[in-house]
Design an enzyme around this catalytic site. Structure first.
Site, mmCIF file in Angstrom:
data_model
loop_
_atom_site.group_PDB
_atom_site.id
_atom_site.type_symbol
_atom_site.label_atom_id
_atom_site.label_comp_id
_atom_site.label_asym_id
_atom_site.label_seq_id
_atom_site.Cartn_x
_atom_site.Cartn_y
_atom_site.Cartn_z
ATOM 1 N N SER A 16 -10.609 1.564 -9.004
ATOM 2 C CA SER A 16 -11.848 1.386 -8.239
ATOM 3 C C SER A 16 -13.131 1.402 -9.089
ATOM 4 C CB SER A 16 -11.920 2.429 -7.126
ATOM 5 O OG SER A 16 -10.871 2.197 -6.209
ATOM 6 N N LYS A 65 -7.104 12.657 1.694
ATOM 7 C CA LYS A 65 -7.430 11.705 2.783
ATOM 8 C C LYS A 65 -7.411 12.324 4.184
ATOM 9 C CE LYS A 65 -6.085 7.338 0.649
ATOM 10 N NZ LYS A 65 -5.339 6.079 0.813
ATOM 11 N N ASP A 101 -8.400 1.022 4.258
ATOM 12 C CA ASP A 101 -7.031 0.611 3.866
ATOM 13 C C ASP A 101 -6.443 -0.197 5.007
ATOM 14 O OD1 ASP A 101 -6.913 1.974 1.466
ATOM 15 O OD2 ASP A 101 -6.108 3.806 2.372
ATOM 16 N N GLY A 125 8.629 2.214 5.538
ATOM 17 C CA GLY A 125 7.854 3.377 5.131
ATOM 18 C C GLY A 125 7.103 3.967 6.311
ATOM 19 N N GLY A 127 4.624 6.740 5.537
ATOM 20 C CA GLY A 127 3.634 7.636 4.932
ATOM 21 C C GLY A 127 2.220 7.204 5.314
ATOM 22 N N ASN A 148 12.091 3.902 8.164
ATOM 23 C CA ASN A 148 11.797 4.832 7.074
ATOM 24 C C ASN A 148 13.059 5.586 6.673
ATOM 25 O OD1 ASN A 148 9.796 5.988 5.322
ATOM 26 N ND2 ASN A 148 9.998 7.903 6.477
#
Ligand code: ATR
Length: 276
Positions: A16, A65, A101, A125, A127, A148
């Site tokens: 970033s 987060k 995101d 997934g 997560g 998952n």
């Protein structure tokens, strides 16, 4: 000089700063994007610094987060639904939390693939990355199956998101992939399988892939994962995670500055860093 940060631990590997600093420079914007390595437990002290006049905002990454949400003044609806914030915007001493995101990741997909309406989407997934992508994909009328390794985690994700989405949401174990992949239009990998240094791994056995698929891998290092290479060999459409990384950043940049960022330049900077 204005300032932005990426807050996480560790953050040294982050793309970033290079991406945003290139954008600031290209636009002649007097601002700097800096690394903020902040250990768990030290987050509150750091967050207070974001209320300084010169601070535009911050990106938030692992492991903060979820935790960061408790320290902000306002959480946007998307971030609240997902349960995670990756972008903080500072306005007049108040801190606002967003999840780019989610929006950036799905914008990258629909830009290349088109609308997901009425499509069968399979997401591997359960997560944080999956939460962001599954929420945004499920905002249109389509069928979404979340698979998952831990079925329990997939079930929790679907139970949390179902009340807030338009799509028909199902879940299962990764072992159920053979039963759903033939009817899948769009396959999205949000697991870390195939990420550097384990570049020869893929979350999908090669023999299951087919030319009717569009495969999106949110892993961006390497840019072309084993999964994407196998999918291309079968004639499937593909998209790498680089665009998600760039688009989530571009959206944060717009919110901080009110200015349209040089998105192609940001992508070039990331690809150069990744040796693509
Ligand atoms: P992120 O925030 O990047 O999504 P995460 O919350 O740690 O990271 O989630 C990682 C995801 O990759 C999970 O879905 C995880 O599966 P489990 O919930 O069963 O742990 C998945 N994952 C990681 N390594 C994996 C592997 N070797 N095989 C299959 N799935 C894997």
């Amino acid at each position: 000089m204005k300032r932005c940060y990426i807050v996480g631990y560790p953050v040294e590997h982050s793309m970033s700063p290079a991406m945003h600093n290139a954008a600031f420079k290209a636009l002649g914007f007097d601002a700097e994007y800096k690394l903020a390595p902040v250990k768990p437990g030290q987050l509150v002290t750091f967050i207070d610094k974001l209320r300084d006049n010169e601070v535009l905002g911050a990106n938030v990454t692992i492991p903060h987060k979820v935790e960061v949400m408790r320290h902000l003044d306002h959480i946007d609806e998307t971030a609240r639904a997902i349960g995670a914030v990756n972008t903080i915007v500072h306005r007049d001493g108040r801190l606002y939390g967003y999840n780019t995101d989610s929006t950036g990741g799905v914008e990258a997909l629909t830009e290349k693939y088109g609308s997901l309406k009425d499509r069968n989407v399979t997401i591997l997934g359960a997560g944080g990355a999956s939460r962001a992508i599954t929420y945004q994909v499920s905002r249109v009328d389509c069928k979404v199956t979340v698979l998952n390794r831990s079925v329990e985690r997939a079930r929790n994700l679907v139970d949390d998101l179902r009340p807030q989405t338009l799509a028909e949401l199902r879940y299962g174990g990764l072992t159920q992939l053979p039963g759903v992949i033939d009817d899948t239009d769009v396959l999205i990998n949000t697991t870390s399988v195939g990420m550097s240094p384990n570049v020869s791994n893929s979350p999908v056995p090669e023999g299951l892939l087919h030319g009717g698929l569009f495969v999106y891998d949110v892993v961006y290092n390497p840019v072309k994962t084993r999964l994407l290479r196998d999918a291309e060999a079968k004639g499937a459409g593909t998209l790498s995670g680089v665009k998600m990384l760039v688009y989530q950043g571009a959206e944060a940049f717009r919110m901080w500055t009110g200015v349209e960022p040089p998105v192609e330049l940001m992508q070039r900077v990331v690809e150069e860093r990744l040796g693509a």
